[in-house]
Design a protein around this motif. Sequence first.
Motif, short mmCIF file in Angstrom:
data_model
loop_
_atom_site.label_atom_id
_atom_site.label_comp_id
_atom_site.label_asym_id
_atom_site.label_seq_id
_atom_site.Cartn_x
_atom_site.Cartn_y
_atom_site.Cartn_z
N GLN A 152 3.54 -21.61 -1.23
CA GLN A 152 2.71 -22.65 -1.49
C GLN A 152 2.72 -23.66 -0.60
N LEU A 153 3.74 -23.98 0.25
CA LEU A 153 3.91 -24.93 1.18
C LEU A 153 3.22 -24.36 2.66
N VAL A 154 3.19 -23.32 3.13
CA VAL A 154 2.84 -22.70 4.31
C VAL A 154 1.31 -22.25 4.31
N THR A 155 0.81 -22.12 3.24
CA THR A 155 -0.44 -21.44 3.27
C THR A 155 -1.49 -22.53 2.16
N ASP A 156 -2.71 -22.55 2.62
CA ASP A 156 -3.91 -23.01 1.62
C ASP A 156 -4.79 -22.07 1.00
N ASP A 157 -4.25 -20.76 1.21
CA ASP A 157 -5.14 -19.66 0.72
C ASP A 157 -4.61 -19.80 -0.72
N ALA A 158 -5.84 -20.20 -1.60
CA ALA A 158 -5.74 -20.00 -3.04
C ALA A 158 -5.48 -18.60 -3.62
N ASP A 159 -6.03 -17.50 -3.08
CA ASP A 159 -5.96 -16.35 -3.77
C ASP A 159 -4.44 -15.76 -3.39
N LEU A 160 -4.27 -15.91 -2.02
CA LEU A 160 -2.67 -15.41 -1.91
C LEU A 160 -1.59 -16.12 -2.82
N VAL A 161 -1.83 -17.41 -3.01
CA VAL A 161 -1.04 -18.04 -4.02
C VAL A 161 -1.16 -17.55 -5.25
#
Length: 207
Positions: A152-161
């Motif tokens: 969650q800290l390294v990406t802002d991709d909501a789908d990936l999270v």
Amino acid sequence: MWLEGYQALLGWRAEHGFSGGHSNASDDDPGENTGRSEAWWQARCLCSTACMSSALASLMAVAGTLLGSFLTFLFQRMTVDRAEAFAWRRLTREERMAAYSGFAEAVVAYRRAQYDPFHRRAEGQDSPALVNALTESYHRRMLAQQALFRVQLVTDDADLVLHAETALEATRLMAEAMDRPSLESSTNRAKQALSAFILAAGDQLRT
């Protein structure tokens, strides 16, 4: 060029007898004085034009030097910016790869730890083996949760999270299996959810 004008002015002064004082002949003959004045003004204008041309040429040279310096600085700044952007993208990719792979490893370890409590329940709810198995399962779940935080800290991709959260939750639900068929079914769902996360993570890293 200004030197030519200055020499022309000196030549006119010498030709008409100007050596620093006033000529009496010019006072006696107004026509001659008028001709001398016109020639003097022509020589003076030539000298002024030459001086202005020289000053303009010097000014253009200075402006060209300043423009060249500015363009050099601009190109260097653009090169530095591109290098910094490339380094930032590379560092971000490496951090994401480490976080994604670390999460996948933590979930796999958590899934394996979920098998042991299911088999140890036959020994009784208070058996030391079951307690140890549950303790290990909780520990693995905590590590997987920490790995999710890094994702969650390294990406802002909501789908990936969302894929990561689904994989972790599907693995947790394995503990609710009451028999072997339900355990195998929940295990398959956990594997599929983790595979979906890995595929989504790979797509992001390749773009």
